[in-house]
Design a protein around this motif. Structure first.
Motif, mmCIF file in Angstrom:
data_model
loop_
_atom_site.group_PDB
_atom_site.id
_atom_site.type_symbol
_atom_site.label_atom_id
_atom_site.label_comp_id
_atom_site.label_asym_id
_atom_site.label_seq_id
_atom_site.Cartn_x
_atom_site.Cartn_y
_atom_site.Cartn_z
ATOM 1 N N VAL A 11 0.850 -1.191 0.000
ATOM 2 C CA VAL A 11 0.000 0.000 0.000
ATOM 3 C C VAL A 11 0.885 1.241 0.000
ATOM 4 N N ALA A 22 -0.900 3.001 5.952
ATOM 5 C CA ALA A 22 -0.542 2.143 4.817
ATOM 6 C C ALA A 22 -0.229 0.729 5.306
ATOM 7 N N TYR A 50 -3.450 -0.987 6.577
ATOM 8 C CA TYR A 50 -4.310 -1.359 5.451
ATOM 9 C C TYR A 50 -3.758 -2.600 4.740
ATOM 10 N N ALA A 51 -2.440 -2.645 4.573
ATOM 11 C CA ALA A 51 -1.832 -3.798 3.894
ATOM 12 C C ALA A 51 -2.077 -5.065 4.711
ATOM 13 N N LEU A 110 -9.331 -2.820 -0.871
ATOM 14 C CA LEU A 110 -8.225 -1.900 -1.190
ATOM 15 C C LEU A 110 -8.641 -0.869 -2.240
ATOM 16 N N LYS A 124 -9.973 2.238 -0.925
ATOM 17 C CA LYS A 124 -9.035 3.110 -0.222
ATOM 18 C C LYS A 124 -8.352 4.107 -1.158
ATOM 19 N N THR A 125 -8.476 3.895 -2.455
ATOM 20 C CA THR A 125 -7.853 4.845 -3.386
ATOM 21 C C THR A 125 -8.502 6.219 -3.251
ATOM 22 N N TYR A 171 -4.780 6.130 -0.948
ATOM 23 C CA TYR A 171 -3.940 4.956 -0.736
ATOM 24 C C TYR A 171 -4.051 4.013 -1.939
ATOM 25 N N SER A 175 -2.526 0.700 -4.263
ATOM 26 C CA SER A 175 -2.061 -0.599 -3.810
ATOM 27 C C SER A 175 -1.715 -1.556 -4.935
#
Lengths: 177, 249
Positions: free
Chosen positions: B194, B202, B205-206, B220, B223-224, B228, B230
């Motif tokens: 991420v 980051a 989240y990963a 994921l 989350k953009t 963020y 990925s």
């Protein structure tokens, strides 16, 4: 919230009692026990926000009193005939309610004094049309490369102090020292 | 100037690319290492007298805890909600905020470096990296993402100026990430990287996406919107990237 309470009670009497309290400021225009639909329609009109907080699909499946509660002034194909139990035959559409997933509208059918069908739909027009595609957004397929390149740092799954020595980052640190 | 420090159970690599006198750079690096060791002493779950352990054992009350510990607990709670429970500081039954602390401590270290005059640097802690400014060549820092099967190869090279790159994977320490809903080792994804503004987020989240398995690919993607980006590789070798991932090669 009031809808959930009505559902828990689960009887026309329960709904009627709630409505009786609610409508106490205005004279009831019909006997409570014989025309619950008409009264509940008024409740929806009085409390527009109730539709926003209720769960329409749940409501539609809970039974007659609960389903009738969904009715509002938008009546389609309403027939004038009065059934013995007080529910008028016809198709009734609930208020179109927006939630985070789009717009949901409940429809019930009344026949023979009973609710014979109930369903909730998510219309494809308007708000839901722009929200639903995001719900299935995902990462795009890519090529998994295996490359060697000059880099400043390496990101990878966390190594321990022991496994660091075998890592690319260690090789980088050694080269830059 | 570069430096390598063993701390927090892993190895931290620091590089300053600033045009500062060598003694000043050494001071900055020393201060960074002092902070990281302080965090280790206060937040390690392996040291009985650490603040985290005393709080966990009930000998330290929340109201007597440091602002740092309270912030870490708050953020872990936020992340638990934000990840549908997949980032769980209580996953093992007892409080272990290490998954947040490492990224947060590096994030703070980078902020302190910046405040002290270093505008171009990176701090990498066990594969999770925070960058500031431009790299040694004047362009973005070039960050390789380790290939999930070939330890000496890269899957992607990313270009990052101000931001963080964190990777969680099952290939380094085996199955150490668990799905909190099943209690079983996470499966489906081999590696999740991420990229975003905050290293602690980051990293979290990963890890959360790895715990979710393939469902993490969809999570994921959402989350953009928060900045963020990925990249992920499945157990069977399929690769996925978000549209805004800063890929150089």
């Amino acid at each position: 919230m009031r809808r959930s309470t009505a559902a828990a009670v689960g009887t026309l009497t329960g709904a009627a009692l709630i409505l009786g309290v609610r409508l106490s400021v205005t004279p009831p225009d019909a006997p409570v026990a014989t025309a619950p639909v008409a009264q509940e329609q008024e409740e929806v009109a009085e409390e527009p926000e109730a539709g926003g907080t209720a769960e329409p699909t749940e409501g539609a499946s809970k039974g007659a009193s609960k389903g009738a509660d969904k009715d509002d002034d938008k009546k389609d194909d309403e027939k004038a005939e009065e059934e013995e139990t007080g529910l008028k035959a016809g198709t009734y559409k609930g208020k179109a309610v927006q939630n985070q997933y789009g717009t949901v509208q409940v429809t019930i059918k009344v026949s023979g004094g009973k609710i014979t069908a109930a369903n909730a739909t998510a219309p494809t027009d308007g708000f839901s049309g722009t929200i639903n595609p995001n719900a299935v957004k995902t990462l795009a397929a890519a090529t998994l490369k295996s490359q060697s390149a000059e880099v400043d740092a390496v990101s990878g799954a966390t190594f321990t102090s022991q496994s660091y020595v075998a890592s690319l980052q260690a090789a980088l640190d050694k080269a830059g020292a | 100037m570069r430096h390598v420090e063993q701390v927090m159970g892993t190895v931290v690599s620091i590089e300053l690319a600033d045009d500062l006198p060598a003694p000043r750079q050494q001071e900055l690096i020393d201060a960074t290492c002092t902070w990281l060791h302080e965090v280790d002493a206060r937040f390690s779950t392996y040291k009985d007298d650490s603040e985290v352990c005393r709080f966990r054992d009930g000998t330290l009350r929340l109201e007597d805890a440091s602002a740092d510990l309270r912030l870490v607990l708050d953020r872990c709670a936020d992340l638990w909600r934000d990840t549908d429970g997949y980032f769980d500081a209580y996953a093992g039954g007892r409080l272990d905020p290490s998954g947040y602390v490492k990224g947060w401590s590096v994030e703070v270290a980078s902020q302190r470096l910046t405040a002290a005059g270093s505008t171009r640097h990176y701090i990498g802690a066990g594969g999770d990296i925070r960058m500031r400014g431009t790299g040694p060549t004047g362009g973005p820092w070039r960050v390789g993402v380790r290939h999930p099967w070939e330890a000496d190869k890269l899957s992607w090279v990313l270009g990052v100026t101000d931001g963080a790159v964190a990777t969680s994977g099952t290939y380094e320490r085996g199955a150490h990430v668990f799905d909190p809903r099943t209690g079983k080792a996470a499966s489906g994804l081999r590696s999740v990287t991420v990229v975003g503004p905050d290293l602690a987020l980051a990293d979290a989240y990963a890890t959360a996406a790895l715990a979710m398995g393939e469902a993490g690919l969809t999570w994921l993607a959402k989350k953009t919107d928060e900045g963020y980006e990925s990249a992920a590789v499945t157990d069977d070798g399929r690769a996925f990237t978000s549209a805004g991932l800063p890929i150089l090669s």
